[in-house]
Design a protein around this motif. Structure first.
Motif, PDB file in Angstrom:
ATOM      1  N   ARG A 185       0.763  -1.205   0.124  1.00 13.98           N
ATOM      2  CA  ARG A 185       0.113  -0.009   0.086  1.00 13.98           C
ATOM      3  C   ARG A 185       0.961   1.310   0.006  1.00 13.98           C
ATOM      4  N   GLN A 229      -3.403   0.499   8.268  1.00 11.49           N
ATOM      5  CA  GLN A 229      -4.887   0.256   8.358  1.00 11.49           C
ATOM      6  C   GLN A 229      -5.160  -0.416   9.852  1.00 11.49           C
ATOM      7  N   ALA A 264      -8.501  -1.978  12.333  1.00 12.08           N
ATOM      8  CA  ALA A 264      -9.748  -2.818  12.053  1.00 12.08           C
ATOM      9  C   ALA A 264     -10.443  -3.186  13.228  1.00 12.08           C
ATOM     10  N   TYR A 316     -12.704  -2.081   8.975  1.00 13.62           N
ATOM     11  CA  TYR A 316     -11.510  -1.223   8.986  1.00 13.62           C
ATOM     12  C   TYR A 316     -12.437   0.061   9.622  1.00 13.62           C
ATOM     13  N   ASN A 367      -8.503   3.595   7.267  1.00 15.64           N
ATOM     14  CA  ASN A 367      -8.184   2.805   5.902  1.00 15.64           C
ATOM     15  C   ASN A 367      -8.079   4.093   4.997  1.00 15.64           C
ATOM     16  N   ASP A 368      -7.143   4.760   5.408  1.00 14.21           N
ATOM     17  CA  ASP A 368      -6.870   6.317   4.482  1.00 14.21           C
ATOM     18  C   ASP A 368      -6.998   5.881   2.991  1.00 14.21           C
ATOM     19  N   ARG A 425      -7.789   3.819   0.274  1.00 13.57           N
ATOM     20  CA  ARG A 425      -9.121   2.724   0.075  1.00 13.57           C
ATOM     21  C   ARG A 425      -8.822   2.014  -1.365  1.00 13.57           C
ATOM     22  N   ASP A 466     -14.291  -2.508   2.877  1.00 13.31           N
ATOM     23  CA  ASP A 466     -14.273  -2.297   4.037  1.00 13.31           C
ATOM     24  C   ASP A 466     -14.239  -3.423   4.918  1.00 13.31           C
TER      25      ASP A 466
END
Length: 364
Positions: free
Chosen positions: A277, A292, A294, A315, A318-319, A321, A325
């Protein structure tokens, strides 16, 4: 699929417990050999697979197994489990793209209604697959189902067994089959193929099912709750640019509460640092956090030193995405003592594996 995985975890629990059953010369454990044929349909569960023609795979397999006609087995599940290994050759009905495969699995198959000639059965299989024609940029670009020759294999099934004689049996099953390399290398959409199976088994000695009374509720464990912290590490199932391997690690905290039998409910939270990511954010030129976080709820089977878990995560951080989710986790851990444990866990978004991690934890 979630229900299938839950059944899978339960039947794995039966298999795990049966391995610890003490030997007794007075109890019967007959050996059975079997032959079966399957007819299946490959699900096109991703838009990337729509270009592949419909495929109706066929297989022929052989099996070796032991049927545990013991009081210990009966007291665990009010059933008699059959434990064994199965080897099957699969023709995927699309040799140019999908090739063919050989699947080898260990399986557990509990029998119910054993005093009747027709029995109800469940089956779970877990093992490996050799697949002949993986993805290749030039030679086989259409095969997005698997990118490696070796994969994991999973099967769950439900069916009926009919005893012609004390030694010959005919069984019919509906199965759900899956192969995946667990995120080792892309592409990894997996093969998902429900099938109908017809099999014949032969026992080397006459089968005589004992008539035991059904067991009542089990005594509660000494410790009805657990509070645990976990560190996990693995490799992300993602391709970014020309790279297809990225380190991922994280931390989890979880509370487990026994609710009866061998079951517990769980709530927890986790932080995930997936470096694929971070690389994607860098390539996109975005200003975003790759971290992330969750919240999770789930279920565990407590089987002495072994724990099987199934969890659903959502999540709350979760900036960046790029996926759903909501996700699932399926795990197996071994408790070395009352505090330390280790194992592995699979994280997936619906049908697509995200990563498999190895983990170590501490229970307070």
């Amino acid at each position: 699929m979630k229900r299938s995985i839950s059944i899978f975890i339960y039947l794995l629990a039966v298999c795990s417990y049966a391995q610890d059953i003490e030997q007794s010369s007075k109890e019967q454990r007959p050996t059975l050999f079997g032959v079966n044929i399957d007819y299946a349909y490959i699900l096109k569960h991703s838009e990337n697979l729509k270009s592949i023609d419909d495929a109706f795979p066929k297989s022929v397999g052989i099996s070796w197994s032991k049927l545990l006609l013991t009081k210990s087995a009966w007291e665990f599940c009010n059933c008699f489990p059959r434990l064994g290994v199965d080897l099957a050759y699969w023709d995927w009905d699309n040799r140019d793209v999908l090739g063919n495969g050989v699947l080898a699995m260990a399986f557990a198959e509990p029998y119910f209604r054993t005093q009747k000639r027709t029995n109800i059965l469940f089956r779970v299989g877990l093992g490996g697959a050799y697949l002949s024609n993986p993805f290749d940029d030039t030679a086989n670009p259409q095969n997005l189902s698997y990118g490696t020759n070796l994969s994991f294999a999973l099967m769950v099934g439900f069916g009926f067994n009919y005893r012609f004689t004390d030694q010959w049996n005919l069984n019919v099953m509906a199965k759900y089959n899956h192969t995946s390399n667990g995120g080792i290398k892309n592409p990894n959409k997996g093969l998902n193929f429900p099938s109908l199976s017809l099999g014949v088994t032969k026992s080397l000695e006459p089968l005589k099912f004992p008539q035991f009374e059904k067991t009542g509720k089990r005594e509660p464990p000494k410790d009805k709750q657990r509070l645990s912290v976990v560190h996990f590490s693995g490799w992300s199932n993602a391709s970014v640019g020309d790279k297809d391997k990225f380190y991922v690690f994280g931390f989890m905290g979880k509370y487990s509460r026994w609710i009866g039998g061998r079951s517990a409910v769980t709530v927890g939270t986790e932080l995930i640092f997936d470096y694929s990511r971070r690389e994607q954010i860098k390539q996109d030129g975005r200003d975003a956090n790759f971290l992330q976080a969750a919240a999770l709820v789930g279920h565990e089977f407590w089987l002495g030193k072994v724990t099987f878990s199934q969890e659903l995560g959502a999540y709350y951080l979760n900036d960046f995405r790029i996926n759903d989710d909501i996700y699932q986790r399926y795990g197996l851990t071994y408790n070395f003592n009352s505090h330390f444990f280790a194992g592995f866990n699979l994280k997936a978004h619906r049908h697509v594996a995200d990563f498999i991690d190895l983990r170590m934890g501490y229970t307070f």
